[in-house]
Design a protein around this motif. Structure first.
Motif, PDB file in Angstrom:
ATOM      1  N   HIS A  90      69.824  35.392  49.592  1.00  0.00           N
ATOM      2  CA  HIS A  90      69.596  35.615  51.020  1.00  0.00           C
ATOM      3  C   HIS A  90      68.110  35.352  51.272  1.00  0.00           C
ATOM      4  N   LEU A  91      67.819  34.227  51.919  1.00  0.00           N
ATOM      5  CA  LEU A  91      66.440  33.788  52.107  1.00  0.00           C
ATOM      6  C   LEU A  91      65.938  34.228  53.476  1.00  0.00           C
ATOM      7  N   THR A  92      64.732  34.739  53.519  1.00  0.00           N
ATOM      8  CA  THR A  92      64.080  35.128  54.765  1.00  0.00           C
ATOM      9  C   THR A  92      62.842  34.263  54.950  1.00  0.00           C
ATOM     10  N   PRO A  93      62.262  34.226  56.155  1.00  0.00           N
ATOM     11  CA  PRO A  93      61.120  33.342  56.403  1.00  0.00           C
ATOM     12  C   PRO A  93      60.015  33.504  55.358  1.00  0.00           C
ATOM     13  N   GLY A  94      59.594  32.366  54.832  1.00  0.00           N
ATOM     14  CA  GLY A  94      58.562  32.355  53.806  1.00  0.00           C
ATOM     15  C   GLY A  94      59.099  32.290  52.396  1.00  0.00           C
ATOM     16  N   ASP A  95      60.386  32.636  52.183  1.00  0.00           N
ATOM     17  CA  ASP A  95      60.981  32.483  50.861  1.00  0.00           C
ATOM     18  C   ASP A  95      61.066  31.009  50.495  1.00  0.00           C
ATOM     19  N   ILE A  96      61.048  30.734  49.216  1.00  0.00           N
ATOM     20  CA  ILE A  96      61.186  29.374  48.709  1.00  0.00           C
ATOM     21  C   ILE A  96      62.301  29.381  47.667  1.00  0.00           C
ATOM     22  N   LEU A  97      63.310  28.548  47.859  1.00  0.00           N
ATOM     23  CA  LEU A  97      64.378  28.430  46.866  1.00  0.00           C
ATOM     24  C   LEU A  97      64.419  26.998  46.356  1.00  0.00           C
ATOM     25  N   MET A  98      64.302  26.845  45.035  1.00  0.00           N
ATOM     26  CA  MET A  98      64.386  25.533  44.396  1.00  0.00           C
ATOM     27  C   MET A  98      65.730  25.440  43.684  1.00  0.00           C
ATOM     28  N   ILE A  99      66.571  24.482  44.116  1.00  0.00           N
ATOM     29  CA  ILE A  99      67.895  24.285  43.534  1.00  0.00           C
ATOM     30  C   ILE A  99      67.844  23.036  42.659  1.00  0.00           C
ATOM     31  N   PRO A 100      68.087  23.172  41.359  1.00  0.00           N
ATOM     32  CA  PRO A 100      67.969  22.020  40.455  1.00  0.00           C
ATOM     33  C   PRO A 100      68.972  20.919  40.773  1.00  0.00           C
ATOM     34  N   PRO A 101      68.662  19.691  40.383  1.00  0.00           N
ATOM     35  CA  PRO A 101      69.625  18.595  40.546  1.00  0.00           C
ATOM     36  C   PRO A 101      70.936  18.915  39.831  1.00  0.00           C
ATOM     37  N   GLY A 102      72.034  18.514  40.470  1.00  0.00           N
ATOM     38  CA  GLY A 102      73.338  18.644  39.837  1.00  0.00           C
ATOM     39  C   GLY A 102      74.008  19.985  39.966  1.00  0.00           C
ATOM     40  N   GLU A 103      73.344  20.979  40.562  1.00  0.00           N
ATOM     41  CA  GLU A 103      73.932  22.311  40.676  1.00  0.00           C
ATOM     42  C   GLU A 103      74.845  22.398  41.908  1.00  0.00           C
ATOM     43  N   LEU A 104      76.062  22.885  41.684  1.00  0.00           N
ATOM     44  CA  LEU A 104      76.991  23.097  42.791  1.00  0.00           C
ATOM     45  C   LEU A 104      76.478  24.248  43.647  1.00  0.00           C
ATOM     46  N   HIS A 105      76.321  23.989  44.949  1.00  0.00           N
ATOM     47  CA  HIS A 105      75.783  25.035  45.820  1.00  0.00           C
ATOM     48  C   HIS A 105      76.350  24.904  47.231  1.00  0.00           C
ATOM     49  N   ALA A 106      76.401  26.050  47.923  1.00  0.00           N
ATOM     50  CA  ALA A 106      76.859  26.105  49.313  1.00  0.00           C
ATOM     51  C   ALA A 106      75.759  26.750  50.147  1.00  0.00           C
ATOM     52  N   LEU A 107      75.690  26.374  51.437  1.00  0.00           N
ATOM     53  CA  LEU A 107      74.640  26.861  52.325  1.00  0.00           C
ATOM     54  C   LEU A 107      75.259  27.435  53.597  1.00  0.00           C
ATOM     55  N   ARG A 108      74.670  28.521  54.086  1.00  0.00           N
ATOM     56  CA  ARG A 108      75.163  29.147  55.318  1.00  0.00           C
ATOM     57  C   ARG A 108      73.987  29.413  56.242  1.00  0.00           C
ATOM     58  N   ALA A 109      74.132  28.990  57.507  1.00  0.00           N
ATOM     59  CA  ALA A 109      73.050  29.096  58.482  1.00  0.00           C
ATOM     60  C   ALA A 109      73.396  30.096  59.576  1.00  0.00           C
ATOM     61  N   PRO A 110      72.382  30.741  60.163  1.00  0.00           N
ATOM     62  CA  PRO A 110      72.615  31.621  61.314  1.00  0.00           C
ATOM     63  C   PRO A 110      72.817  30.796  62.578  1.00  0.00           C
ATOM     64  N   GLU A 111      73.182  31.447  63.658  1.00  0.00           N
ATOM     65  CA  GLU A 111      73.369  30.742  64.928  1.00  0.00           C
ATOM     66  C   GLU A 111      72.068  30.146  65.445  1.00  0.00           C
ATOM     67  N   THR A 112      70.959  30.823  65.204  1.00  0.00           N
ATOM     68  CA  THR A 112      69.655  30.301  65.600  1.00  0.00           C
ATOM     69  C   THR A 112      68.701  30.435  64.422  1.00  0.00           C
ATOM     70  N   GLY A 113      67.708  29.569  64.392  1.00  0.00           N
ATOM     71  CA  GLY A 113      66.737  29.610  63.304  1.00  0.00           C
ATOM     72  C   GLY A 113      66.403  28.206  62.854  1.00  0.00           C
ATOM     73  N   ASN A 114      65.417  28.077  61.997  1.00  0.00           N
ATOM     74  CA  ASN A 114      65.067  26.772  61.460  1.00  0.00           C
ATOM     75  C   ASN A 114      64.471  26.923  60.076  1.00  0.00           C
ATOM     76  N   ARG A 115      64.514  25.813  59.354  1.00  0.00           N
ATOM     77  CA  ARG A 115      64.007  25.806  57.989  1.00  0.00           C
ATOM     78  C   ARG A 115      63.671  24.361  57.610  1.00  0.00           C
ATOM     79  N   PHE A 116      62.832  24.213  56.591  1.00  0.00           N
ATOM     80  CA  PHE A 116      62.546  22.893  56.047  1.00  0.00           C
ATOM     81  C   PHE A 116      63.330  22.724  54.752  1.00  0.00           C
ATOM     82  N   VAL A 117      63.915  21.541  54.585  1.00  0.00           N
ATOM     83  CA  VAL A 117      64.689  21.227  53.397  1.00  0.00           C
ATOM     84  C   VAL A 117      64.073  19.989  52.746  1.00  0.00           C
TER      85      VAL A 117
END
Length: 326
Positions: free
Chosen positions: A87-114
Motif C-alpha cells: 500500500h503506497l502513499t505519497p513519497g513511497d517508492i516501489l521498485m518492481i523487478p523485471p519479469g515479476e507478475l504484479h497487479a496494480l490498483r488505483a484510487p478514484e483520484t490521485g496521480n503518480r509517476f511510473v
C-alpha cells in the motif's frame, strides 16, 4: 534537519500540460497481451518510458521485461507482486523487478509517476552482477526504512523525471547514469546494513563480500556451463555446506535456484532475437535440454518460450513508435 515531503515533491499542477503532452499515447503504449505479459511501447532509439499517470485504472496481473518504479504523488496506489501486497502513499517508492507478475490498483483520484526502464544496458558492467540479487524481489523505499539513502534516491528520481519530460538533449544518458547511481546506493546500503555475515570481524566480512561478488560475476559470465556447486565452493576455499549457507544469506536464493533465475533472465533477452531458434536460446542460456527449458520457463513466466517470442515479435514489428521523437 530532514527534508519534508512537501520540499521533496516538486509542484505538479504547473507541469501537468507538459506531462500530458509527453504521455499522449498512454492508452496505446501499455498493451496487456493474453499471456499476462505487458508489452511496453518505447520511443524509437530509447529503452525507457516515464509516465505521469492520474488514471483511476486498475491493471490485472501482468509482467514485462522492464524494471518498474512507482512513485505516488497524490493519494495512495496499491501493488501486489506475486503474493506480496504494498500500500503506497505519497513519497513511497516501489521498485518492481523485471519479469515479476504484479497487479496494480488505483484510487478514484490521485496521480503518480511510473518509470519503466530496460536494464539490458547494465548487463555487462563489472560489478552489476552483485546488484542482481537485490533486484530479484520488490524494494519498497520509505524514509523510515531507508533513512540513509531515501532522500538521495527520491531526488535522483525527480531529476530523471525532469530530464525525460523536458526532453533534454542527453536525457536517456542522464537518466541511466542516475539509475546506476541509485543501484550503487542500494548496493552499498545493503552491504553496510544487512549484516550478511554476522558474528565475524569486519575484515572477514569484507573478505567474504569480495569472494561472493566474484562468484556473482563468475555466474554471470559462465551461466552456459555446468556450474558445479562443489567446484565453485572449493575455488574460494569453502566446503559445499558452508558455501551453500553463506550463498543463501548473500542472495536469498539457494545456489541452484539462483542459477535457474539468472538463466531465465538471459533467456528472456535472447527470445527477443528472432534469428535464434528456441533450441538455440535454450542452449545459449545454459539449460541442459529443450524440455527442461520449456518446463522451467512456463513454470516461471506462465507461458512457453514460443508464446513469449510470438507476442514480443508482433509487438516490436507492429507497435513501436518509429515516428516519435523522445
Amino acid at each position: 534537519m530532514q527534508k519534508t515531503m512537501t520540499q521533496n515533491t516538486p509542484p505538479i499542477s504547473e507541469n501537468r500540460d507538459l506531462f500530458y503532452n509527453r504521455n499522449s499515447d498512454i492508452d496505446h503504449a501499455r498493451i496487456l497481451v493474453d499471456t499476462g505479459q505487458e508489452l511496453i511501447q518505447y520511443y524509437i532509439d530509447s529503452s525507457l518510458r516515464i509516465w505521469y499517470n492520474d488514471l483511476p485504472t486498475d491493471y490485472e496481473p501482468h509482467w514485462h521485461t522492464a524494471l518498474e518504479i512507482i512513485v505516488p504523488v497524490e493519494n495512495w496506489y496499491d501493488a501486489t507482486v506475486r503474493q506480496d501486497y504494498y500500500h503506497l502513499t505519497p513519497g513511497d517508492i516501489l521498485m518492481i523487478p523485471p519479469g515479476e507478475l504484479h497487479a496494480l490498483r488505483a484510487p478514484e483520484t490521485g496521480n503518480r509517476f511510473v518509470f519503466l526502464l530496460d536494464l539490458s544496458p547494465f548487463s555487462r558492467l563489472q560489478g552489476f552482477a552483485a546488484i542482481q540479487p537485490l533486484l530479484s524481489k520488490p524494494i519498497h523505499l520509505t524514509r523510515a526504512a531507508y533513512p540513509n539513502i531515501y532522500d538521495d534516491i527520491y531526488q535522483m528520481l525527480v531529476q530523471m523525471r525532469n530530464e525525460y519530460f523536458n526532453r533534454s538533449e542527453f536525457a536517456d544518458l542522464t537518466i541511466y547514469s542516475l539509475l546506476l547511481n541509485i543501484f550503487v546506493k542500494l548496493g552499498t546500503n545493503h552491504l553496510e546494513n544487512a549484516n550478511l555475515f554476522p558474528n565475524m570481524r569486519v575484515y572477514k566480512q569484507k573478505e567474504y563480500t569480495d569472494k561472493f561478488n566474484s562468484i556473482m560475476d563468475y555466474i554471470d559470465t559462465h551461466y552456459m556451463e555446468d556450474l558445479n556447486l562443489d567446484a565453485i565452493a572449493e575455488s574460494i576455499g569453502f566446503s559445499k555446506y558452508h558455501f551453500s549457507r553463506l550463498f543463501k544469506q548473500y542472495t536469498n536464493y539457494t545456489f541452484c535456484a539462483y542459477i535457474t533465475h539468472r538463466r531465465i533472465k538471459i533467456a528472456e533477452r535472447l527470445l527477443e532475437q528472432p534469428n535464434l531458434s528456441i533450441t538455440e536460446v535454450s542452449l545459449q542460456s545454459g539449460f541442459p535440454s529443450i524440455s527442461t527449458f520449456n518446463r522451467v520457463f512456463k513454470q516461471t513466466k506462465g507461458c512457453t518460450p514460443s508464446e513469449y517470442r510470438e507476442k514480443n515479435s508482433h509487438f516490436r514489428g507492429s507497435h513501436r513508435m518509429d515516428g516519435a521523437t523522445p
